[in-house]
Design a protein around this motif. Structure first.
Motif, PDB file in Angstrom:
ATOM      1  N   UNK A 116       1.015  -1.140   0.085  1.00 63.16           N
ATOM      2  CA  UNK A 116      -0.096  -0.093  -0.208  1.00 63.16           C
ATOM      3  C   UNK A 116       0.885   1.296   0.002  1.00 63.16           C
ATOM      4  N   UNK A 117       0.862   1.919  -1.203  1.00 67.08           N
ATOM      5  CA  UNK A 117       1.458   3.301  -1.384  1.00 67.08           C
ATOM      6  C   UNK A 117       0.465   4.424  -1.391  1.00 67.08           C
ATOM      7  N   UNK A 118      -0.540   4.272  -0.404  1.00 69.73           N
ATOM      8  CA  UNK A 118      -1.470   5.531  -0.569  1.00 69.73           C
ATOM      9  C   UNK A 118      -0.781   6.942  -0.347  1.00 69.73           C
ATOM     10  N   UNK A 119       0.349   6.815   0.240  1.00 70.49           N
ATOM     11  CA  UNK A 119       1.289   8.125   0.403  1.00 70.49           C
ATOM     12  C   UNK A 119       1.660   8.710  -0.808  1.00 70.49           C
ATOM     13  N   UNK A 120       1.791   7.880  -1.775  1.00 70.42           N
ATOM     14  CA  UNK A 120       2.294   8.603  -2.987  1.00 70.42           C
ATOM     15  C   UNK A 120       1.270   9.134  -4.059  1.00 70.42           C
ATOM     16  N   UNK A 121       0.290   9.880  -3.357  1.00 66.80           N
ATOM     17  CA  UNK A 121      -0.640  10.804  -3.995  1.00 66.80           C
ATOM     18  C   UNK A 121      -0.773  12.084  -3.153  1.00 66.80           C
ATOM     19  N   UNK A 122      -1.302  12.824  -3.879  1.00 64.39           N
ATOM     20  CA  UNK A 122      -1.553  14.432  -3.544  1.00 64.39           C
ATOM     21  C   UNK A 122      -2.829  14.721  -3.937  1.00 64.39           C
ATOM     22  N   UNK A 123      -3.793  15.010  -2.880  1.00 67.17           N
ATOM     23  CA  UNK A 123      -5.186  15.458  -3.456  1.00 67.17           C
ATOM     24  C   UNK A 123      -5.649  14.538  -4.619  1.00 67.17           C
ATOM     25  N   UNK A 124      -5.586  13.386  -4.152  1.00 62.64           N
ATOM     26  CA  UNK A 124      -6.224  12.619  -5.166  1.00 62.64           C
ATOM     27  C   UNK A 124      -5.436  12.169  -6.601  1.00 62.64           C
ATOM     28  N   UNK A 125      -4.501  12.938  -6.775  1.00 56.08           N
ATOM     29  CA  UNK A 125      -3.471  12.711  -8.019  1.00 56.08           C
ATOM     30  C   UNK A 125      -2.350  11.830  -7.776  1.00 56.08           C
ATOM     31  N   UNK A 126      -2.247  11.020  -8.615  1.00 57.60           N
ATOM     32  CA  UNK A 126      -1.075  10.001  -8.335  1.00 57.60           C
ATOM     33  C   UNK A 126       0.077  10.392  -9.265  1.00 57.60           C
ATOM     34  N   UNK A 127       1.234   9.837  -8.948  1.00 57.06           N
ATOM     35  CA  UNK A 127       2.593   9.923  -9.684  1.00 57.06           C
ATOM     36  C   UNK A 127       2.236   8.965 -10.835  1.00 57.06           C
ATOM     37  N   UNK A 128       2.832   9.535 -11.970  1.00 56.75           N
ATOM     38  CA  UNK A 128       2.776   8.567 -13.316  1.00 56.75           C
ATOM     39  C   UNK A 128       4.260   8.224 -13.710  1.00 56.75           C
ATOM     40  N   UNK A 129       4.224   7.106 -14.466  1.00 53.08           N
ATOM     41  CA  UNK A 129       5.536   6.817 -14.773  1.00 53.08           C
ATOM     42  C   UNK A 129       6.541   7.929 -15.314  1.00 53.08           C
ATOM     43  N   UNK A 134       6.224  10.829 -14.863  1.00 49.31           N
ATOM     44  CA  UNK A 134       6.769  11.394 -13.635  1.00 49.31           C
ATOM     45  C   UNK A 134       8.342  11.412 -13.204  1.00 49.31           C
ATOM     46  N   UNK A 135       8.502  10.148 -13.047  1.00 52.54           N
ATOM     47  CA  UNK A 135       9.874   9.786 -12.384  1.00 52.54           C
ATOM     48  C   UNK A 135      10.877   9.991 -13.215  1.00 52.54           C
ATOM     49  N   UNK A 136      10.775  10.358 -14.538  1.00 50.28           N
ATOM     50  CA  UNK A 136      12.017  10.795 -15.415  1.00 50.28           C
ATOM     51  C   UNK A 136      11.943  12.076 -15.975  1.00 50.28           C
ATOM     52  N   UNK A 137      11.030  12.950 -15.493  1.00 51.23           N
ATOM     53  CA  UNK A 137      11.079  14.129 -15.831  1.00 51.23           C
ATOM     54  C   UNK A 137      11.177  15.284 -14.576  1.00 51.23           C
ATOM     55  N   UNK A 138      11.573  14.855 -13.466  1.00 50.65           N
ATOM     56  CA  UNK A 138      11.563  15.331 -12.212  1.00 50.65           C
ATOM     57  C   UNK A 138      10.422  16.224 -11.700  1.00 50.65           C
ATOM     58  N   UNK A 139       9.218  15.728 -11.759  1.00 44.88           N
ATOM     59  CA  UNK A 139       7.975  16.482 -11.353  1.00 44.88           C
ATOM     60  C   UNK A 139       7.056  15.259 -10.730  1.00 44.88           C
ATOM     61  N   UNK A 140       7.731  14.343 -10.126  1.00 47.95           N
ATOM     62  CA  UNK A 140       6.906  13.405  -9.160  1.00 47.95           C
ATOM     63  C   UNK A 140       6.578  14.019  -7.950  1.00 47.95           C
ATOM     64  N   UNK A 141       7.607  14.907  -7.356  1.00 44.11           N
ATOM     65  CA  UNK A 141       7.431  15.272  -6.010  1.00 44.11           C
ATOM     66  C   UNK A 141       8.033  14.397  -5.019  1.00 44.11           C
ATOM     67  N   UNK A 156       1.267  18.670  -6.263  1.00 44.77           N
ATOM     68  CA  UNK A 156       0.597  17.645  -7.174  1.00 44.77           C
ATOM     69  C   UNK A 156       1.669  17.172  -8.068  1.00 44.77           C
ATOM     70  N   UNK A 157       1.605  15.831  -8.244  1.00 46.45           N
ATOM     71  CA  UNK A 157       2.560  15.489  -9.414  1.00 46.45           C
ATOM     72  C   UNK A 157       2.333  15.945 -10.781  1.00 46.45           C
ATOM     73  N   UNK A 158       3.473  16.295 -11.223  1.00 44.48           N
ATOM     74  CA  UNK A 158       3.436  16.708 -12.820  1.00 44.48           C
ATOM     75  C   UNK A 158       3.480  18.078 -13.017  1.00 44.48           C
ATOM     76  N   UNK A 159       3.363  18.830 -11.948  1.00 44.08           N
ATOM     77  CA  UNK A 159       3.299  20.201 -11.802  1.00 44.08           C
ATOM     78  C   UNK A 159       4.567  21.009 -11.443  1.00 44.08           C
ATOM     79  N   UNK A 160       5.460  20.434 -10.564  1.00 40.35           N
ATOM     80  CA  UNK A 160       6.440  21.316 -10.147  1.00 40.35           C
ATOM     81  C   UNK A 160       7.690  20.495 -10.233  1.00 40.35           C
ATOM     82  N   UNK A 161       8.637  21.288 -10.980  1.00 40.70           N
ATOM     83  CA  UNK A 161      10.203  20.822 -10.941  1.00 40.70           C
ATOM     84  C   UNK A 161      10.936  20.501  -9.767  1.00 40.70           C
TER      85      UNK A 161
END
Length: 390
Positions: free
Chosen positions: A130-143, A145-152, A199-204
């Motif tokens: 269970x990695x429910x901690x890897x979300x923010x406001x219902x938005x999850x990290x996408x694959x 995001x792990x390689x463009x430095x916007x995963x959080x 939020x994943x995907x927004x902040x470098x």
């Protein structure tokens, strides 16, 4: 701070070089030894830029590879080890640090092409537990995001920002110390403790953690060790026989020794960084990798250069590649800095050109100096080349 101001593997503050006032006695440094034949125009322009780079007192060794219109050029300067005066060669092995991340991005692209994953998959699909901690406001990290430095995700696991408070010590050295004895089980235990604050995907936010985790995920997808994946999907097809994580005894014999700004030899970096920074390579192998990227003949190569964030008409991020587009000419690059080594790889697809620089010395100005060297060479060969930010 925009993304292109971030030095590749481990953040070094970038500072301008202030000229010193002349003194009564000026010492002119001797020219560094080299295998440059000084016959062609390319030879001569590389010589000028490289000797200027090597004139800095802390410089040790330097390998430069250029490919232009299918023609490769290789130049070596200095030494592979202090006190030996042994020139590097086209087969000298160097760590390539964060340039490793572009290989991890290429593996992700290949997995997408083979329909094993989708770039937008929730990463928790590939994690056990269970990695429910890897979300923010219902938005999850996408694959991707792990390689463009916007995963959080944090810069490094273990997440010890307090350890980096001493700015007198390069962050790469601190990270290497933190990773000693740090296992994959430790990594996943700490991943459970991560709390996203954006939020994943927004902040470098530069993250070695993201690239390392992507390497682990790709291992699960293919049921194969990361090093073997690199060999099967990238280095074997491109005949890059000296690009790997674990070195053989013959590889060790050609491995350059790395030094800090005080001339102190640096210990090897931990291999558990894996998909984030653990690959080693040679200038000849890297030219083959550059040619694959410049040609953009495969779907995987094209996908690694597709923007996943940023302004497509100017600066954007691909699958870890940083990209600038000026008047239709692209520069697609990544640099790498770890204790003892600095490197940079840049592709210019529209100019059918690429450059790789490998150096066995690293200090807080190394990334800037390597970039300056690369810009000088690229602009001298083709004045349409996009200038990399420094």
């Amino acid at each position: 701070m925009t993304a292109w101001l971030i030095s590749a593997f481990l953040l070094f503050p970038l500072r301008s070089i202030q000229p010193k006032r002349p003194t009564a006695l000026v010492t002119i440094p001797e020219k560094a030894s080299t295998d440059n034949p000084l016959k062609t125009s390319v030879d001569l322009l590389v010589e000028e830029a490289a000797q200027h780079f090597m004139a800095t007192p802390q410089s040790v060794g330097l390998s430069i590879g250029i490919i232009k219109d299918g023609q490769p050029y290789v130049y070596n300067y200095g030494t592979v080890e202090k006190g030996r005066q042994q020139l590097p060669t086209s087969q000298t092995v160097y760590p390539i640090a964060s340039i490793t991340k572009t290989f991890t991005g290429a593996l992700l692209a290949q997995a997408v092409v083979e329909k094993k994953v989708k770039l937008g998959d929730d990463i928790r699909k590939y994690l056990t537990g269970n990695y429910s901690n890897l979300t923010y406001e219902g938005q999850s990290i996408r694959l991707f995001h792990l390689i463009n430095h916007r995963s959080g995700l944090p810069f490094l696991l273990p997440d010890r920002p307090d350890a980096f408070a001493n700015t007198a010590i390069p962050s790469s050295t601190i990270a290497a110390e933190l990773l000693q004895g740090y296992t994959r089980d430790d990594f996943y235990a700490d991943l459970h403790k991560v709390k996203l604050d954006t939020m994943p995907g927004y902040t470098f936010r530069y993250s070695n953690t993201g690239a390392q985790l992507l390497g682990y995920i790709l291992e699960r997808v293919y049921n194969m060790p990361f090093d073997e994946l690199v060999r099967l999907k990238i280095t074997q097809p491109l005949a890059m026989s000296h690009t790997k994580i674990e070195l053989t005894s013959s590889d060790q014999a050609t491995f350059a020794k790395g030094y800090n700004c005080n001339g102190v030899e640096m210990p090897p970096i931990p291999d558990q960084l894996q998909g984030a920074a653990a690959l080693k390579s040679t200038v000849t192998d890297m030219l083959k990798y550059i040619q694959w990227n410049v040609a953009e003949e495969t779907e995987a190569a094209k996908l690694t250069h597709q923007p996943t964030s940023g302004d497509v008409s100017r600066y954007s991020s691909g699958l870890n590649w940083q990209m600038l587009n000026v008047a239709g000419n692209r520069a697609i690059w990544q640099d790498g800095n770890i204790p003892g080594f600095s490197s940079l790889c840049v592709n210019y697809p529209e100019l059918n050109m690429g450059i790789v620089v490998l150096s066995n010395e690293c200090d807080r100005m190394s990334a800037s100096r390597v970039t300056t060297l690369t810009n000088q060479i690229a602009k001298a060969i083709d004045d349409r080349a996009v200038v990399l930010p420094n």
